[in-house]
Design an enzyme around this catalytic site. Structure first.
Site, short mmCIF file in Angstrom:
data_model
loop_
_atom_site.label_atom_id
_atom_site.label_comp_id
_atom_site.label_asym_id
_atom_site.label_seq_id
_atom_site.Cartn_x
_atom_site.Cartn_y
_atom_site.Cartn_z
N HIS A 61 0.82 -1.21 0.00
CA HIS A 61 0.00 0.00 0.00
C HIS A 61 0.85 1.26 0.00
O HIS A 61 0.47 2.27 -0.59
CB HIS A 61 -0.97 0.00 1.18
CG HIS A 61 -2.19 -0.79 0.89
ND1 HIS A 61 -2.34 -2.08 1.30
CD2 HIS A 61 -3.28 -0.48 0.16
CE1 HIS A 61 -3.49 -2.53 0.85
NE2 HIS A 61 -4.09 -1.57 0.16
N ARG A 85 -10.13 5.38 -1.14
CA ARG A 85 -9.69 4.53 -0.02
C ARG A 85 -9.81 5.36 1.27
O ARG A 85 -8.90 6.12 1.59
CB ARG A 85 -8.23 4.12 -0.20
CG ARG A 85 -7.96 3.09 -1.28
CD ARG A 85 -6.47 2.73 -1.28
NE ARG A 85 -6.17 1.54 -2.05
CZ ARG A 85 -5.67 1.55 -3.29
NH1 ARG A 85 -5.43 2.69 -3.90
NH2 ARG A 85 -5.40 0.42 -3.91
N ARG A 111 -15.15 3.84 -0.89
CA ARG A 111 -14.98 2.51 -0.31
C ARG A 111 -15.02 2.63 1.20
O ARG A 111 -14.37 3.50 1.77
CB ARG A 111 -13.65 1.89 -0.76
CG ARG A 111 -13.51 0.46 -0.24
CD ARG A 111 -12.31 -0.24 -0.80
NE ARG A 111 -11.09 0.22 -0.16
CZ ARG A 111 -9.89 -0.29 -0.44
NH1 ARG A 111 -9.76 -1.24 -1.34
NH2 ARG A 111 -8.82 0.16 0.17
N GLU A 127 -12.10 -9.49 -4.30
CA GLU A 127 -10.65 -9.52 -4.03
C GLU A 127 -10.26 -10.72 -3.17
O GLU A 127 -9.10 -10.87 -2.81
CB GLU A 127 -10.18 -8.20 -3.40
CG GLU A 127 -10.93 -7.76 -2.17
CD GLU A 127 -10.44 -6.41 -1.64
OE1 GLU A 127 -9.36 -5.95 -2.04
OE2 GLU A 127 -11.15 -5.84 -0.79
N ASN A 181 -5.12 -6.40 -6.61
CA ASN A 181 -3.96 -6.44 -5.70
C ASN A 181 -4.13 -7.56 -4.68
O ASN A 181 -3.22 -8.35 -4.43
CB ASN A 181 -3.81 -5.11 -4.95
CG ASN A 181 -3.69 -3.93 -5.88
OD1 ASN A 181 -3.27 -4.11 -7.01
ND2 ASN A 181 -4.06 -2.75 -5.42
N ASP A 182 -5.31 -7.59 -4.08
CA ASP A 182 -5.55 -8.64 -3.09
C ASP A 182 -5.94 -9.96 -3.75
O ASP A 182 -5.58 -11.03 -3.25
CB ASP A 182 -6.63 -8.21 -2.09
CG ASP A 182 -6.03 -7.33 -1.01
OD1 ASP A 182 -4.96 -7.69 -0.49
OD2 ASP A 182 -6.62 -6.28 -0.71
N ARG A 206 1.59 -9.73 -0.57
CA ARG A 206 1.91 -8.62 -1.47
C ARG A 206 2.97 -7.68 -0.94
O ARG A 206 3.47 -6.84 -1.67
CB ARG A 206 0.62 -7.86 -1.84
CG ARG A 206 -0.04 -7.16 -0.69
CD ARG A 206 -1.46 -6.71 -1.04
NE ARG A 206 -1.53 -5.32 -1.43
CZ ARG A 206 -2.67 -4.66 -1.59
NH1 ARG A 206 -3.82 -5.28 -1.42
NH2 ARG A 206 -2.68 -3.41 -1.92
N CYS A 216 -10.10 -2.22 -10.05
CA CYS A 216 -9.52 -1.07 -9.34
C CYS A 216 -8.16 -1.40 -8.73
O CYS A 216 -7.60 -0.58 -8.01
CB CYS A 216 -10.49 -0.54 -8.29
SG CYS A 216 -10.85 -1.73 -7.01
C1 PEP Z 1 -7.06 -4.29 -4.33
O1 PEP Z 1 -6.92 -5.14 -3.45
O2 PEP Z 1 -6.84 -4.52 -5.53
C2 PEP Z 1 -7.51 -2.93 -4.00
C3 PEP Z 1 -7.81 -2.07 -4.93
O3 PEP Z 1 -7.57 -2.61 -2.69
P1 PEP Z 1 -6.28 -2.26 -1.82
O4 PEP Z 1 -5.10 -2.14 -2.73
O5 PEP Z 1 -6.60 -1.00 -1.10
O6 PEP Z 1 -6.19 -3.43 -0.90
MG MG Z 2 -7.72 -4.77 -1.50
#
Ligand code: PEP
Ligand code: MG
Length: 588
Positions: A191, A298, A334, A430, A453-454, A464, A501
């Site tokens: 992040h 976020r 979100r 996710e 991402n998740d 990650r 996203c």
């Molecule tokens: C994701 O997990 O892809 C996402 C957009 O949320 P974050 O990166 O805030 O976990």
């Molecule tokens: Mg996420």
């Protein structure tokens, strides 16, 4: 002494400034020896934090209706009881006295010992108390931070050097006008990296020992494009710096031209290009970089910036600003996704319990229902006062029951507000379970947003934020493409849009793939928007579908990556700027 290093380029940009070394003690709960004369004031600091924590919980309880019952009331009562437990505070005080340690360390040690006891019992109810301890510890540490925690001190020519930074620290750096961030460790999907890109602060991570090399006040040069960092640069390098800076300014100008393009492929398929934002300061960027909506705000950074959570009015004003920022029907807020690698600095309990699989996202909100209700009320009030429909996006949904619970709370809060608010509820896809259950989820949601991402982290079992396994982390894995296909297929009969996203949405070679798979919206850090719009305007949906279809027939990540990059360059390379080709061949 001159030192030159090359590491992971995280966020583009060129900076020349002076080193500010960030004390890691703010990140982890470090053991600090305090002198005997300070023991009493340390004990007072701890008791003040306990008092504040109790007052917070009592005020939450007071705000509940008399008929309310259930899990969260019980949890609240258990937390209050634990705070009143003289044995618990006695143990912390004893540790401060006997070992002469700081309050944070003493709290962490006592609560860690307690969690160990619960961890080893069979009883499910007792095991659940682990989460209560975590939750309570977090609250006390937050209040301890408010009662004398360290603050980042940054000037206008500061470049932050740290072993590691949290996403919250990155936001603080940006707000305080720091020029760049350089760290010993880090990955491009953490992040902190995502936020650095979003707020547009140049960053290089993974330099291993830069904190040992740099001294406060040293002159330092950072190239966030190539990942080069030079301590104490010579005259010749300073000359190079000036040249790079002017090249960069020219590039920025070009990007602003691309920003005006519509989110449309060459053959006319609309793909809305939205912005992910973390703080409201980014809204200006979102608009000038051509965002067609806010695909994901976020909100956790609003919550983690200070010792206590923001109240309803503060949140309302903040969300209103977001909703009003663009003339677009896509304004997505979100709900709190605290947890994982997003904790207020100092909340080291997060590291104890495998935080990525712990109390994060919607799980946290359904546990701390009052905080969730306050957030929803603020969002809905912001919708009512602007007369605009707001999209509420729920993070970390792992199944239909969490969606139903969250929707019930949203409806309950809305009915208390009467006429006015208008909203849609979306689900982040996710977790693998959400992706597997997506046809049921799609039937009860108004839109879906794939958090790659998740989704990559949990599907491929790759942390990650762990640089040792980051070589395995890839959006081109066949499992990811199949899951995305499943999400699009589930959305179609329900007539709801699908967004992506995660970072994948802003990675150039992934754009044709996602368009070809049928995704309707791409949401990304604001700085990627112009490049993605330019690429989108150069490709066709028809050929993107062919690429996606052929990719689904391939079996390895490497085969898919090679095939997609080769095809994109073969089909559209001639119409793309040269710097795009580099990026497509070596995706960041
Ligand atoms: C994701 O997990 O892809 C996402 C957009 O949320 P974050 O990166 O805030 O976990
Ligand atoms: Mg996420």
């Amino acid at each position: 002494m001159r030192v030159e290093r090359k590491a992971i380029p995280i966020s583009g940009g060129i900076a020349l400034g002076r080193v500010v070394l960030f004390d890691r003690s703010r990140m982890i709960v470090e053991r600090k020896q305090i002198d005997p004369a300070s023991v009493e004031s340390e004990k007072d600091r701890f008791m003040t934090a306990v008092g504040r924590s109790k007052a917070e919980l009592l005020s939450i309880k007071d705000g509940m209706s008399s008929t309310e019952e259930g899990d969260h009331l019980q949890i609240l009562n258990i937390n209050i009881m634990m705070l009143e437990d003289e044995l618990l505070s006695g143990e912390v005080i004893k540790l401060i006295e006997s070992e002469g340690v700081n309050a944070e360390w003493a709290v962490n040690s006592v609560l860690s010992r307690k969690s160990e006891t619960f961890r080893n019992v069979e009883d499910i109810y007792m095991k659940e108390r682990l989460a209560d301890i975590y939750y309570l510890g977090e609250r006390i540490l937050r209040n301890l931070r408010g009662a004398g925690g360290e603050k980042l001190r940054l000037g206008k020519d500061s470049i932050l050097i740290a072993h590691d930074v949290s996403a919250v620290d990155v936001v603080e750096c940006a707000k305080n006008g720091a020029l760049a961030i350089v760290t010993d460790i880090g990955t491009s999907t953490s992040h902190s990296a995502i936020v650095a890109k979003s707020v547009g602060i140049p960053a290089v991570m993974g330099l291993e020992d830069i904190t040992l090399r740099a001294c406060p006040g040293d002159r330092i040069f950072v190239d966030g494009f190539s990942g080069t960092v030079i301590l104490d640069p010579d005259e010749h390098e300073l000359e190079g710096f000036r040249k790079l800076k002017s090249d960069y300014a020219a590039l920025e100008k070009k990007l602003l031209e691309y920003a005006k393009l519509p989110g449309k492929t060459l053959d006319g398929r609309d793909v809305r290009i939205n912005a992910n934002i973390e703080i409201t300061d980014e809204l200006g960027h979102a608009s000038c970089f051509g965002a067609e909506g806010i695909g994901m705000y976020r909100t956790e950074f609003l919550f983690t910036k200070s010792a206590s959570y923001p109240g309803e009015q503060e949140q309302y004003e903040n969300y209103k600003k977001v909703i009003e920022s663009l003339d677009s029907p896509i304004m997505t807020i979100r709900t709190l996704d605290i947890g994982g690698d997003k904790f207020p600095a100092g909340m080291e309990l997060s590291r104890m319990l495998n935080p990525a699989l712990g109390l994060r996202g919607i799980r946290y909100s359904l546990r701390d229902v009052e905080t969730f209700k306050t957030q929803i009320k603020a969002i809905l009030r912001a919708s009512a006062s602007t007369g605009k429909k707001v999209r509420i996006l729920l993070p970390m949904i792992s199944g239909i029951s969490e969606l139903r619970k969250a929707k019930a709370i949203i409806s309950e809060v809305a009915s208390g507000l009467g006429e006015g608010p208008s909203w849609a509820v979306g689900v982040m896809i996710e977790t693998p379970s959400a992706a597997i259950m997506v046809s049921d989820i799609a039937a009860e949601a108004d839109f879906l947003s794939i958090g790659t991402n998740d989704l990559i982290q949990y599907t491929l079992a790759i942390d990650r934020v762990n640089e040792h396994v980051s070589y395995l982390y890839s959006p081109f894995h066949p499992a990811i493409l199949r899951l995305i296909t499943g999400v699009v297929d589930a959305a179609r009969p329900n007539n709801i849009p699908v967004a992506v996203c995660g970072e994948m949405a802003g990675q150039l070679p992934c754009v044709p793939l996602l368009v070809g798979l049928g995704v309707d919206e791409l949401s990304m850090n604001t700085h990627s928007i112009p490049r993605v719009k330019k690429l989108l305007g150069s490709i066709t949906e028809k050929e993107s579908k062919e690429i996606a279809c052929a990719s689904l027939g391939l079996k390895t990540e490497a085969d898919i990556r090679d095939y997609v990059t080769r095809e994109v360059i073969k089909k559209w390379g001639d119409s793309l700027p040269p710097e795009f080709i580099e990026e497509i061949v070596v995706p960041s």
